[in-house]
Design a protein around this motif. Structure first.
Motif, PDB file in Angstrom:
ATOM      1  N   ALA A   1       0.621  34.650 -17.271  1.00 62.73           N
ATOM      2  CA  ALA A   1      -0.841  34.374 -16.509  1.00 62.73           C
ATOM      3  C   ALA A   1      -1.465  33.122 -17.146  1.00 62.73           C
ATOM      4  N   SER A   2      -1.537  32.899 -18.460  1.00 66.38           N
ATOM      5  CA  SER A   2      -2.048  31.739 -18.927  1.00 66.38           C
ATOM      6  C   SER A   2      -1.484  30.345 -18.378  1.00 66.38           C
ATOM      7  N   GLY A   3      -0.089  30.298 -18.235  1.00 67.17           N
ATOM      8  CA  GLY A   3       0.579  29.212 -17.645  1.00 67.17           C
ATOM      9  C   GLY A   3       0.047  28.801 -16.062  1.00 67.17           C
ATOM     10  N   THR A   4      -0.092  30.076 -15.304  1.00 64.97           N
ATOM     11  CA  THR A   4      -0.384  29.782 -13.932  1.00 64.97           C
ATOM     12  C   THR A   4      -1.783  29.523 -14.019  1.00 64.97           C
ATOM     13  N   LEU A   5      -2.685  29.983 -14.821  1.00 65.99           N
ATOM     14  CA  LEU A   5      -4.235  29.438 -14.659  1.00 65.99           C
ATOM     15  C   LEU A   5      -4.447  28.008 -15.202  1.00 65.99           C
ATOM     16  N   MET A   6      -3.628  27.686 -16.253  1.00 65.30           N
ATOM     17  CA  MET A   6      -3.715  26.316 -16.725  1.00 65.30           C
ATOM     18  C   MET A   6      -3.279  25.090 -15.582  1.00 65.30           C
ATOM     19  N   LYS A   7      -2.184  25.508 -14.852  1.00 63.30           N
ATOM     20  CA  LYS A   7      -1.744  24.821 -13.961  1.00 63.30           C
ATOM     21  C   LYS A   7      -2.568  24.755 -12.604  1.00 63.30           C
ATOM     22  N   GLY A   8      -3.963  25.791 -12.511  1.00 65.45           N
ATOM     23  CA  GLY A   8      -4.574  25.385 -11.625  1.00 65.45           C
ATOM     24  C   GLY A   8      -4.627  26.663 -10.520  1.00 65.45           C
ATOM     25  N   GLY A   9      -3.878  27.739 -11.077  1.00 59.41           N
ATOM     26  CA  GLY A   9      -3.570  28.612 -10.188  1.00 59.41           C
ATOM     27  C   GLY A   9      -4.631  29.688 -10.190  1.00 59.41           C
ATOM     28  N   SER A  10      -4.959  30.509  -9.119  1.00 65.86           N
ATOM     29  CA  SER A  10      -5.980  31.297  -8.914  1.00 65.86           C
ATOM     30  C   SER A  10      -5.755  32.727  -9.672  1.00 65.86           C
ATOM     31  N   ALA A  11      -6.782  33.587  -9.626  1.00 70.03           N
ATOM     32  CA  ALA A  11      -6.826  34.853 -10.224  1.00 70.03           C
ATOM     33  C   ALA A  11      -6.192  35.720  -9.226  1.00 70.03           C
ATOM     34  N   ASP A  12      -6.471  35.503  -8.065  1.00 70.07           N
ATOM     35  CA  ASP A  12      -5.435  36.302  -7.095  1.00 70.07           C
ATOM     36  C   ASP A  12      -3.923  35.962  -7.317  1.00 70.07           C
ATOM     37  N   VAL A  13      -3.654  34.881  -7.821  1.00 73.32           N
ATOM     38  CA  VAL A  13      -2.087  34.786  -7.762  1.00 73.32           C
ATOM     39  C   VAL A  13      -1.626  35.334  -9.058  1.00 73.32           C
ATOM     40  N   VAL A  14      -2.487  35.500 -10.295  1.00 76.11           N
ATOM     41  CA  VAL A  14      -2.236  36.276 -11.190  1.00 76.11           C
ATOM     42  C   VAL A  14      -2.391  37.627 -10.934  1.00 76.11           C
ATOM     43  N   ILE A  15      -3.143  38.037 -10.525  1.00 73.49           N
ATOM     44  CA  ILE A  15      -3.158  39.630 -10.076  1.00 73.49           C
ATOM     45  C   ILE A  15      -1.828  40.123  -9.133  1.00 73.49           C
ATOM     46  N   ALA A  16      -1.572  39.189  -8.266  1.00 79.38           N
ATOM     47  CA  ALA A  16      -0.416  39.513  -7.385  1.00 79.38           C
ATOM     48  C   ALA A  16       0.825  39.544  -8.023  1.00 79.38           C
ATOM     49  N   ARG A  17       1.052  38.508  -9.096  1.00 79.02           N
ATOM     50  CA  ARG A  17       1.984  38.717 -10.123  1.00 79.02           C
ATOM     51  C   ARG A  17       2.443  39.935 -10.741  1.00 79.02           C
ATOM     52  N   TYR A  18       1.180  40.276 -11.674  1.00 77.86           N
ATOM     53  CA  TYR A  18       0.914  41.465 -12.240  1.00 77.86           C
ATOM     54  C   TYR A  18       1.341  42.558 -11.496  1.00 77.86           C
TER      55      TYR A  18
END
Length: 86
Positions: free
Chosen positions: A50-67
């Protein structure tokens, strides 16, 4: 911004995994210990991802979908070996 509906679904789905894991931990033994170790390593891995996704500019929606994908996989795995009906 994030989708509150997806967050709500994640919370409800995660609650089922918590229930299934508590049952497995309560039964104890080797499987209980392995589940405890798996749980901790999964949490660390999910945090790093999740940290990597957010640091690369990913959105919270992407993190939530992955979780939600991780939670679904855990539900499938735990219900396949659950000693009580779900």
């Amino acid at each position: 911004m994030y989708n509150p509906f997806a967050v709500t679904l994640l919370a409800l789905e995660a609650q089922k995994v918590v229930e299934l894991r508590l049952v497995k931990l309560a039964w104890g033994g080797v499987e209980g210990r392995l589940e405890a170790q798996r749980m901790v390593s999964e949490k660390i891995s999910a945090f790093v991802e999740a940290s990597g996704t957010l640091m690369k500019g990913g959105s919270a929606d992407v993190v939530i979908a992955r979780y939600r994908e991780h939670v679904a996989a855990n539900t499938k795995r735990l219900t396949a070996t659950c000693p009580i009906p779900t």
